[in-house]
Design an enzyme around this catalytic site. Structure first.
Site, PDB file in Angstrom:
ATOM      1  N   GLU A 125      72.957  -5.995 104.739  1.00  0.00           N
ATOM      2  CA  GLU A 125      73.972  -6.798 105.427  1.00  0.00           C
ATOM      3  C   GLU A 125      75.233  -6.863 104.565  1.00  0.00           C
ATOM      4  O   GLU A 125      75.109  -7.138 103.381  1.00  0.00           O
ATOM      5  CB  GLU A 125      73.473  -8.223 105.696  1.00  0.00           C
ATOM      6  CG  GLU A 125      74.502  -9.014 106.487  1.00  0.00           C
ATOM      7  CD  GLU A 125      74.058 -10.437 106.820  1.00  0.00           C
ATOM      8  OE1 GLU A 125      72.957 -10.849 106.431  1.00  0.00           O
ATOM      9  OE2 GLU A 125      74.847 -11.123 107.474  1.00  0.00           O
ATOM     10  N   GLY A 265      72.285 -14.929  97.285  1.00  0.00           N
ATOM     11  CA  GLY A 265      71.100 -15.766  97.103  1.00  0.00           C
ATOM     12  C   GLY A 265      69.833 -15.130  97.647  1.00  0.00           C
ATOM     13  O   GLY A 265      68.807 -15.072  96.966  1.00  0.00           O
ATOM     14  N   ALA A 266      69.899 -14.654  98.882  1.00  0.00           N
ATOM     15  CA  ALA A 266      68.700 -14.108  99.511  1.00  0.00           C
ATOM     16  C   ALA A 266      69.100 -13.418 100.803  1.00  0.00           C
ATOM     17  O   ALA A 266      70.235 -13.556 101.264  1.00  0.00           O
ATOM     18  CB  ALA A 266      67.713 -15.233  99.817  1.00  0.00           C
ATOM     19  N   MET A 267      68.137 -12.682 101.391  1.00  0.00           N
ATOM     20  CA  MET A 267      68.443 -11.923 102.609  1.00  0.00           C
ATOM     21  C   MET A 267      67.260 -11.967 103.572  1.00  0.00           C
ATOM     22  O   MET A 267      66.124 -11.731 103.185  1.00  0.00           O
ATOM     23  CB  MET A 267      68.781 -10.484 102.209  1.00  0.00           C
ATOM     24  CG  MET A 267      69.080  -9.576 103.374  1.00  0.00           C
ATOM     25  SD  MET A 267      70.571 -10.084 104.277  1.00  0.00           S
ATOM     26  CE  MET A 267      70.128  -9.607 105.928  1.00  0.00           C
ATOM     27  N   GLU A 268      67.596 -12.235 104.839  1.00  0.00           N
ATOM     28  CA  GLU A 268      66.582 -12.535 105.852  1.00  0.00           C
ATOM     29  C   GLU A 268      66.004 -11.334 106.575  1.00  0.00           C
ATOM     30  O   GLU A 268      65.529 -11.470 107.719  1.00  0.00           O
ATOM     31  CB  GLU A 268      67.219 -13.475 106.888  1.00  0.00           C
ATOM     32  CG  GLU A 268      68.311 -12.830 107.787  1.00  0.00           C
ATOM     33  CD  GLU A 268      69.745 -13.022 107.321  1.00  0.00           C
ATOM     34  OE1 GLU A 268      69.956 -13.236 106.123  1.00  0.00           O
ATOM     35  OE2 GLU A 268      70.658 -12.951 108.171  1.00  0.00           O
ATOM     36  N   HIS A 301      66.179 -21.640 104.750  1.00  0.00           N
ATOM     37  CA  HIS A 301      67.312 -20.960 105.394  1.00  0.00           C
ATOM     38  C   HIS A 301      66.918 -19.552 105.854  1.00  0.00           C
ATOM     39  O   HIS A 301      67.123 -19.193 107.022  1.00  0.00           O
ATOM     40  CB  HIS A 301      68.491 -20.905 104.416  1.00  0.00           C
ATOM     41  CG  HIS A 301      69.705 -20.227 104.951  1.00  0.00           C
ATOM     42  ND1 HIS A 301      70.758 -20.912 105.500  1.00  0.00           N
ATOM     43  CD2 HIS A 301      70.028 -18.915 105.037  1.00  0.00           C
ATOM     44  CE1 HIS A 301      71.684 -20.057 105.895  1.00  0.00           C
ATOM     45  NE2 HIS A 301      71.260 -18.824 105.621  1.00  0.00           N
ATOM     46  N   GLU A 302      66.358 -18.771 104.944  1.00  0.00           N
ATOM     47  CA  GLU A 302      66.038 -17.376 105.309  1.00  0.00           C
ATOM     48  C   GLU A 302      64.940 -17.342 106.363  1.00  0.00           C
ATOM     49  O   GLU A 302      64.973 -16.530 107.285  1.00  0.00           O
ATOM     50  CB  GLU A 302      65.636 -16.559 104.076  1.00  0.00           C
ATOM     51  CG  GLU A 302      66.649 -16.557 102.932  1.00  0.00           C
ATOM     52  CD  GLU A 302      68.070 -16.211 103.334  1.00  0.00           C
ATOM     53  OE1 GLU A 302      68.264 -15.465 104.309  1.00  0.00           O
ATOM     54  OE2 GLU A 302      69.004 -16.726 102.677  1.00  0.00           O
ATOM     55  N   HIS A 305      66.314 -18.041 109.784  1.00  0.00           N
ATOM     56  CA  HIS A 305      67.041 -16.909 110.360  1.00  0.00           C
ATOM     57  C   HIS A 305      66.151 -16.088 111.296  1.00  0.00           C
ATOM     58  O   HIS A 305      66.659 -15.337 112.125  1.00  0.00           O
ATOM     59  CB  HIS A 305      67.555 -15.980 109.257  1.00  0.00           C
ATOM     60  CG  HIS A 305      68.952 -16.278 108.797  1.00  0.00           C
ATOM     61  ND1 HIS A 305      69.985 -16.519 109.670  1.00  0.00           N
ATOM     62  CD2 HIS A 305      69.489 -16.325 107.542  1.00  0.00           C
ATOM     63  CE1 HIS A 305      71.107 -16.707 108.957  1.00  0.00           C
ATOM     64  NE2 HIS A 305      70.828 -16.605 107.677  1.00  0.00           N
ATOM     65  N   GLU A 324      75.062 -17.921 110.724  1.00  0.00           N
ATOM     66  CA  GLU A 324      75.098 -18.605 109.425  1.00  0.00           C
ATOM     67  C   GLU A 324      75.391 -20.108 109.555  1.00  0.00           C
ATOM     68  O   GLU A 324      74.718 -20.925 108.938  1.00  0.00           O
ATOM     69  CB  GLU A 324      76.102 -17.934 108.482  1.00  0.00           C
ATOM     70  CG  GLU A 324      75.716 -16.505 108.096  1.00  0.00           C
ATOM     71  CD  GLU A 324      74.329 -16.384 107.475  1.00  0.00           C
ATOM     72  OE1 GLU A 324      73.738 -17.405 107.074  1.00  0.00           O
ATOM     73  OE2 GLU A 324      73.817 -15.242 107.396  1.00  0.00           O
TER      74      GLU A 324
HETATM   75  N1  B3K Z   1      72.633 -13.126 105.421  1.00  0.00           N
HETATM   76  C1  B3K Z   1      72.630 -13.067 103.988  1.00  0.00           C
HETATM   77  C2  B3K Z   1      73.977 -12.885 103.390  1.00  0.00           C
HETATM   78  C3  B3K Z   1      74.431 -11.490 103.290  1.00  0.00           C
HETATM   79  C4  B3K Z   1      75.694 -11.428 102.464  1.00  0.00           C
HETATM   80  C5  B3K Z   1      76.300 -10.095 102.437  1.00  0.00           C
HETATM   81  N2  B3K Z   1      77.446 -10.046 101.549  1.00  0.00           N
HETATM   82  C6  B3K Z   1      71.992 -14.277 103.398  1.00  0.00           C
HETATM   83  C7  B3K Z   1      72.048 -15.498 104.216  1.00  0.00           C
HETATM   84  O1  B3K Z   1      73.077 -16.022 104.553  1.00  0.00           O
HETATM   85  O2  B3K Z   1      71.014 -15.970 104.586  1.00  0.00           O
HETATM   86 ZN    ZN Z   2      72.114 -17.117 106.144  1.00  0.00          ZN
END
Ligand code: B3K
Ligand code: ZN
Length: 884
Positions: A125, A265-268, A301-302, A305, A324
């Protein structure tokens, strides 16, 4: 249309066009070799219109293109500017096979497929997938992914991708293969792959319909024991989403992988979340209570998502806040339902006001749904996330929990499996509740923080209180004139004795204590009837809208609210306003070279609040003086250092007047922890976290009041340092002191934790944020520390990020702070533009600085701007700042 002037490509929301092709399914085969990987991408493409050239996004080394079994010759396609154009494709479904070659060990951007340690991870992403293969790399092209991974068994014993593991097997030469299939159609940004030597911590969760979900946390073997809290947090999140939102998990497996080199921080990613280690690993001797809370929040949060982001995704990246803002709102509510709702809300407001309001008042100001961007990565902003969450919260405030949930249900009913827009979300909220939310759309299209001027008067004869409100939305670089917005203003009334005074609104018979006014015109008067006595209004309760509100309260009114308001936000806000006024008075005095005044009444009011019967965590937030950015608000010609001094003078003055109270409550906090009913009081627990947060802020104030506190800290240090909240709290309290003892303790800390990457981040934060005179030298020395690496984003954020927010030193009058940060931006920009361009935003105050600093900053900004080969990420930001 693309705007190509100055070689820039600007993407506009108004130019959105639906994709020309759909992808029925995509099969990826990754062959992992020693120094590279090959990717065979076999997809079934369905044209949606005839005669359109097939344009795919991609930048990887291209080995081969095969269309319906026939290899394409170079004249049949073109590759330029991260696009692959196939000139002629069939009008009906065809199969495209594209082979690319990747070099993950050399990929320092941490986007696409990259190596960290000896393992492989992805981050796609928003537009990382195009670094892996050629594809329609946009969120509205959704497809079913099947992923085969082939690799050496020793080097890559664990090989993961999205969905369910459907097959696996052994190969010759010590290699093996796995095949994963994700039954849910998804856009490319949610694709993930992980391969390497990883330990796993397992758990399970049974959903409300009785499905057993395997939960797997993958870490480096030595970190496995530290993932337990995150695993429990995930179970809480899964339960909460069923209880509050009626949303159940949809696969049989949910995996989380922790990696230390990660841009955010993290990715879903669907079924395979990838996390920065910072938000997975914790034990009470290495993580603070705040870290535990952040882990629970980010895990939530993740996970959330999965529905708000994955099942229903964004049509295009302008709609980012659709997922978001909504998911931040959901994680905020999750955390608030878990513990300390009032304090969580205040914490969120503080972040919004000190950071998002600053964004809104600077060169990067943009609406929650931006109208244009050059580099999408630059738009993962506080505005999209935090203000976006406030926008969602306003639907909730206007419609109530039941109405909001009705809206959510309709949203999923209409859009499950689709890529949609913020307007679709708003329509679901409106239609489910039979209300008109047309004007509400302005929250998505107008940037800037609305300002409300309010005043009121009591009419004893008619027993009415009239509240007059006037709204103004300041111009931002993208838009000069703005329309009035719908602003929910939650209000209560307090009598002079502090009790709540009931009232009746004109159009009803109901007598109430509180109401939400729908303020939707440039100016409006609201009349409260049957008001029995003279009142002080309690306004914007719960921070019911992301606005600045100014009411001509007397100091006595504010002290009344601070002592009695039943709304915890408004009560806290009364103290904040008093602090703001006191610092403003100090600024005036210091500017005139006068000593800062003494604030005896404020000290008394804060003392009384501390002595009141309230939650310790709430007492702790009452002691938070607004940050400098909140204090200068949207002022012009700012001398940042003056605000640091004025704020500091207030702290010293209050702490000196309150010394006994501070000591009293510190001792109280110690007893609470010692006599705690919890079996393991050193572990994270919300009650004890509250007590410890009070103790730590009391320590900070205490250090201002008396040098003796340093001695106390030094003598207690070793015994308390078994708990990181205490250890970090003690070091933070003494971090600004020039005494040698500070260096001694910090060095001791760095030596003891040298092996722990995440704790070393804390050491770098302390070095970068100190107010000591020698901070720049210490930061420069820390760059050479063996634990430091410019290639690791956590390290950069800890040391350079904290220094860039260190008002006193970043804004040093000789320009040394600006020069230092600019130098490092240029070093980082060469290999990780995303991290570099974040750091460029440290210069956002440029247009509002006093002339001398502004000139010094201009030199450095121009140096960045003129740098050959500067990334488009950093260029977009620096251009916007210099235009300011
Ligand atoms: N969706 C990702 C963020 C991606 C950032 C890319 N630069 C994490 C989050 O908001 O949950
Ligand atoms: Zn997010």
């Amino acid at each position: 249309m693309l705007n190509m002037s100055e070689n820039k490509v600007v993407h506009y929301l108004k130019d959105y066009q639906a994709p020309d092709f759909a992808v029925a399914d995509i099969n990826l085969t990754f062959s992992l070799e020693d120094a590279y990987a090959t990717v065979l991408n076999r997809m079934t493409v369905v044209p949606r219109q005839a005669d359109k050239p097939c344009v795919l996004d991609g930048s990887a080394e291209l080995l081969q293109i095969v269309l319906n079994g026939k290899s394409l010759c170079p004249h049949e396609y073109a590759v330029a500017d991260e696009k692959l154009i196939i000139h002629a494709v069939p009008d009906s479904e065809f199969v495209l096979e594209i082979t690319t070659k990747l070099y993950p060990a050399q990929n320092k951007t941490l986007m696409g497929l990259y190596e960290s340690g000896d393992n492989l991870y992805t981050q796609n992403e928003p537009e990382g997938f195009r670094k892996i293969t050629y594809y329609f790399d946009r969120p509205d092209v959704m497809s079913q992914f099947t992923t085969t991974i082939i690799g050496d068994k020793q080097r890559y014993p664990v090989m993961l991708s999205n969905g369910n593991l459907i097959d696996s097997g052994e190969l010759d030469n010590g290699r093996h293969w796995v095949c994963w299939r994700d039954p849910f159609a998804k856009p490319s940004y949610l694709f993930a792959l992980v391969a390497g030597q990883l330990a796993v911590l397992e758990g399970s969760f049974t959903t409300r319909s009785g499905k057993e979900v395997a939960l797997k946390f993958y870490t480096r073997p030595e970190d496995r024991a530290k993932a337990g809290f995150a695993l429990e947090s995930l179970k809480h999140a899964m339960q909460w989403d069923e209880d509050r939102f009626n949303l159940e998990y949809d696969l049989n497996i949910f995996m989380v992988v922790a990696v230390s080199d990660f841009n955010m921080g993290a990715m879903e990613n669907k079924g395979l979340n990838i996390f920065n280690t910072k938000y997975v690993l914790a034990s009470s001797d290495t993580a603070t209570d705040a870290d535990f809370e952040a882990i629970e929040g980010v895990i939530g949060h993740e996970y959330f998502h999965n529905w708000t982001g994955n099942r229903v995704t964004c049509r295009d990246w302008f709609q980012l806040s659709l997922k978001e803002g909504l998911t931040v709102f959901r994680d905020q509510e999750f955390s608030a339902d878990r513990a300390s709702r009032a304090v969580r809300r205040i914490h969120n407001v503080r972040v919004l006001r000190s950071m998002q309001f600053a964004e809104d008042a600077g060169p990067m100001a943009h609406p929650v749904r931006p109208a244009s961007y050059e580099e999408m990565n630059n738009f993962y902003t506080l505005t999209v996330y935090e203000k976006g969450a406030e926008v969602v919260r306003m639907y909730h405030t206007l419609l109530g929990e039941a109405g909001f949930q009705k809206g959510m249900q309709l949203y999923f009913q209409r859009h499950d499996g689709q890529a949609v827009t913020c307007d679709d979300f708003r329509a679901a909220m409106a239609d489910a509740n039979g209300v008109n939310l047309e004007q509400f759309a302005l929250w998505y299209s107008q940037a800037g923080t609305p300002q409300i001027k309010a005043h009121g008067e009591y009419d004893a004869g008619n027993r009415t209180f009239s509240l007059h409100l006037q709204q103004y939305i300041p111009p931002t670089p993208d838009m000069a004139d703005k329309q009035p917005m719908v602003i929910p203003v939650k209000v209560g009334l307090l009598g002079r004795d502090g009790t709540s005074v009931v009232f009746r609104l004109a159009d009803t018979d109901a007598v109430v204590e509180e109401t939400v006014l729908v303020f939707n015109q440039a100016q409006q008067t609201f009349v409260f009837h049957d008001v029995a006595q003279e009142v002080v209004p309690s306004l914007l309760r719960g921070f019911s809208a992301p606005v600045r509100l100014d009411y001509p309260y007397s100091d006595a009114d504010l002290m009344l609210l601070l002592a009695h308001d039943s709304d915890s936000f408004a009560r806290w806000e009364a103290a904040q306003t008093l602090y703001r006024r006191a610092v403003a008075a100090n600024v005036v005095a210091l500017e005139a070279n006068q000593p800062a005044p003494h604030h005896a009444e404020l000290a008394e009011a804060i003392t009384a609040a501390l002595n009141a019967d309230i939650d310790p965590a709430y007492k702790a937030v009452l002691l938070q003086v607004p940050t400098e950015a909140e204090l200068w608000e949207d002022a012009q010609s700012i001398n940042p250092e003056l605000y640091v001094r004025a704020r500091q003078a207030l702290l010293q003055d209050l702490a000196a007047s309150m010394e006994d109270t501070l000591t009293h409550w510190r001792t109280w906090a110690d007893t609470q922890e010692q006599n705690s009913k919890h079996a393991a009081p050193q572990e994270y627990h919300p009650d004890l976290a509250g007590v410890r947060s009070l103790r730590n802020i009391l320590l900070q104030w205490g250090v201002q009041a008396s040098a003796q506190v340093l001695q106390t800290i030094a003598s207690e240090y070793t015994q308390r340092a078994t708990n990181m909240t205490h250890e970090f709290g003690m070091l933070s309290a003494i971090n600004h002191l020039s005494d040698d003892k500070r260096d001694e303790l910090l060095n001791q800390f760095a030596q003891r934790h040298a092996h722990d990457d995440l704790v070393m981040d804390k050491y770098f934060v302390l070095i970068g944020s100190s107010q000591r005179a020698d901070t720049l030298q210490q930061v420069q020395a820390a760059l050479q520390h063996p634990a430091f690496s410019l290639e690791n984003p956590n390290k950069v954020r800890s040391l350079l990020g904290s220094f860039s927010r260190n008002i006193q030193h970043f804004h040093a009058a000789d320009g040394s702070g600006y020069r230092f940060i600019a130098e490092h931006i240029l070093r980082i920009d060469g290999f990780n533009p995303q991290v570099a361009s974040r750091l460029v935003q440290a210069f956002n105050l440029y247009g509002r600085l006093e002339p001398q600093r502004k000139a010094l900053m201009a030199e450095q900004l121009q140096r960045i701007q003129q740098h050959e080969g500067l990334s488009k990420d950093s260029r977009e930001i620096v251009d916007k700042i210099l235009r300011d």
